[in-house]
Each structure stands twice: as structure tokens, then as C-alpha cells.
Design an enzyme around this catalytic site. Structure first.
Site, short mmCIF file in Angstrom:
data_model
loop_
_atom_site.label_atom_id
_atom_site.label_comp_id
_atom_site.label_asym_id
_atom_site.label_seq_id
_atom_site.Cartn_x
_atom_site.Cartn_y
_atom_site.Cartn_z
N HIS A 133 -7.37 -6.44 -0.40
CA HIS A 133 -6.30 -5.45 -0.29
C HIS A 133 -5.22 -5.83 0.73
CE1 HIS A 133 -4.32 -1.58 -0.36
NE2 HIS A 133 -4.51 -1.44 0.93
N ASP A 165 0.86 -1.19 0.00
CA ASP A 165 0.00 0.00 0.00
C ASP A 165 0.90 1.25 0.00
OD1 ASP A 165 -2.99 1.01 0.71
OD2 ASP A 165 -1.66 1.95 2.18
#
Length: 318
Positions: free
Chosen positions: A295, A113
């Protein structure tokens, strides 16, 4: 060291505070007996070094000196008050100074991320300090003709959270600070049922939502570590990373945009972050792997993540 009142993750190393680059970073390390084979793991937003708890033992077992910082703005690391203290020069400067602290010329860097964004930046700003790159979720972001937040504002509107963080400073910070536990519980989910995109600012909505969707990514004890850290630090330091995207765009203007290091890119098949359509144009020596997850890749699929990373490192070492 860990205070008796801080929740801890079983088997995660105890932290030390390390002075680097004008700040202190809370650093968790393991496998120092493997000195000479450093690997640095860089978390994303709104995360914590413990997001790598499943990777640390596997990397130590494979012979690496594993270094996991809470980056500036997070945990017990420093939280400077100036927004510009969170630009890409400062964030990558912290990692360079961390290598200096341990006496390493270079290391393998792993990012997820926002941590991936910092590792991409490090690879182009300080190429000699990075020998290999492993990034999860966020592919290399091409520096186009228009600064990133300006572009997002034009395409995605004022309520897109990147834009909101920049154009309405302090608003989201206050809501997340007030609802840290609920926000993080609602955010860290997997296998969420599909839903129509809703109007409004997604992070603020998550902080106020009564019922989480899907399944939890972490156990209650693991989540408690993250919640405790943000209840103590607040969210502003970490959100300030977003408030430097256009500044970063300007800072990278004259930098060679090509990542020359060998790179492994790991995607989640159900991640909402878009895959790169032209990754090899900027990262020519790249291998791409996709795991069946959302994610929070290394937490949702720890074994598969470890296998992908270790197999790739072995081949690169060979």
C-alpha cells in the site's frame, strides 16, 4: 519553523505555516526557483507530508516547484472541531486556496490513499485548477446509488473500519491516541506474510498488537517524525475525513463525475485497496502502472515511483 525538539527527516524541507481557506496549513516546499511549474503532493491516512520525502528531490531536479502540505487535521496544520469542516468541499478548498497563495492558476496534483480521494474530488469540483493528475493506490470511486458508508455497512459489516469510524465516533480515536507509536509502527509494514482475515476492527487491533508483521517501511528516524506529529495532533482530525464520506456522496450529486485531465494511476500489486475495473469510464485519459509493492507505494518503491511519475510527466510535457 522546525523546533529543536521535533524529529526531522534528513533533506526534507523546513515547514512554514500558510493561512488558507480559514485554516493554517503546515507546508513544506522546495524548488521555488522553478516558479511556474507547480506540483502539489497530497498525503493519505494516517500519514504526513514526509511520506513524499523520496519524491521531492527528484521532482525539484526535474524542474518542478514542489508544494507538500500537511492537510487539515494533520501535523501542525489546523484541526477544526466540527466534523463537517473535513468534507470534500473544505479539503479541496484548502488546495485551491494554496494555489491562490502561490499565485498559480493550476497545478499538477499527486495524491496517495486519502490524498488521492481529495485529488479526484478536486479534479471534478475545480477542474480548471488541475492540469494533470497522478494518483497512487486509490482509484477513482464511482458514486453509486447508495452513499458509501451505507454501502460498506451492508457489504462489509459494522466492524469494517470506515463504518466503525462513523458509527462509533471517538472509540477508535481514543485507542489510537493512547497507542500512537505502536499503531504506526505496526501499520507501516511491507512484505507481510499472508494471514486469514480476523474478526474485529483492524485499526484497533493494530494499535494493540504486540508484534509487527513483515518489514518496516521507514527507518526509526523517519517513523519518529510521523509518531511525533500524531502524538501532538491526535487522530480525530484525520479520522474526521472518513466521517464525511456520506456527506461527500451528497455534495457530489450534481457534479460532472468524469475526470477530464490527463491522469497517471499507480497501483501496488500487493495493495489491499481494490483496483478499479472500469477506471477509463470515469477517467478516459488514463495510463495505469503497477509496481511490485503493497500500500505504501512511494515509500516502498521510491525509485520506481519517481521513474513512473517523471517519465509520464516528460511525455505529457513533450
Amino acid at each position: 519553523m522546525t523546533s529543536p525538539t521535533s524529529p526531522t527527516v534528513h533533506h526534507f524541507p523546513a515547514p512554514t505555516l500558510v493561512a488558507v481557506n480559514g485554516v493554517e496549513l503546515e507546508v513544506f516546499e522546495a524548488g521555488r526557483h522553478h516558479a511556474g511549474r507547480p506540483i502539489v503532493l497530497c498525503h493519505g491516512w494516517p500519514e504526513h507530508a514526509s511520506s513524499w520525502r523520496h519524491q521531492v528531490p527528484a521532482l525539484v531536479a526535474a524542474g518542478y516547484h514542489v508544494i507538500v502540505p500537511n492537510q487539515r487535521g494533520y501535523g501542525r496544520s489546523s484541526r477544526p472541531t466540527e466534523v463537517t469542516d473535513y468534507d470534500i468541499e473544505h479539503l479541496t478548498g484548502d488546495l485551491v486556496a494554496l494555489l491562490d497563495h502561490y499565485g498559480y492558476d493550476d497545478a499538477t496534483f499527486v495524491g496517495h490513499d486519502w490524498g488521492a480521494m481529495v485529488v479526484w474530488g478536486l479534479a471534478v469540483l475545480h477542474p480548471h485548477r488541475v492540469n494533470r493528475v497522478v494518483n497512487l493506490s486509490l482509484p477513482y470511486q464511482e458514486r453509486g446509488e447508495v452513499p458509501w458508508i451505507e454501502l460498506m455497512e451492508a457489504v462489509l459489516g459494522d466492524d469494517f473500519y470506515f463504518v466503525h469510524f462513523n458509527r462509533q465516533p471517538g472509540v477508535a480515536d481514543a485507542v489510537l491516541d493512547e497507542n500512537a507509536s505502536r499503531f504506526l509502527r505496526n501499520l507501516y509494514r511491507k512484505d507481510e506474510p499472508p494471514a486469514e482475515p480476523a474478526p474485529g476492527m483492524v485499526m484497533i487491533d493494530l494499535a494493540r498488537a504486540g508484534t509487527p508483521r513483515g518489514e518496516p517501511v521507514m527507518s526509526d528516524d523517519e517513523l519518529a517524525v510521523v509518531v511525533s506529529a500524531f502524538e501532538s495532533s491526535g487522530f480525530t482530525g484525520s479520522i474526521n475525513w472518513y466521517r464525511n464520506l456520506d456527506r461527500n456522496w451528497h455534495l457530489l450529486a450534481d457534479v460532472d463525475p468524469v475526470v477530464h485531465q490527463p491522469t497517471l494511476m499507480i497501483y501496488g500489486a500487493r495493495d489491499t485497496v481494490a483496483r478499479s475495473q472500469n477506471l477509463a469510464a470515469f477517467v478516459p485519459d488514463v495510463e495505469e502502472v503497477t509496481l511490485d509493492c503493497g500500500h505504501w507505494i512511494q515509500q516502498e518503491k521510491p525509485e520506481e515511483t519517481n521513474q513512473a511519475i517523471l517519465e509520464w510527466l516528460r511525455r505529457r510535457d513533450g
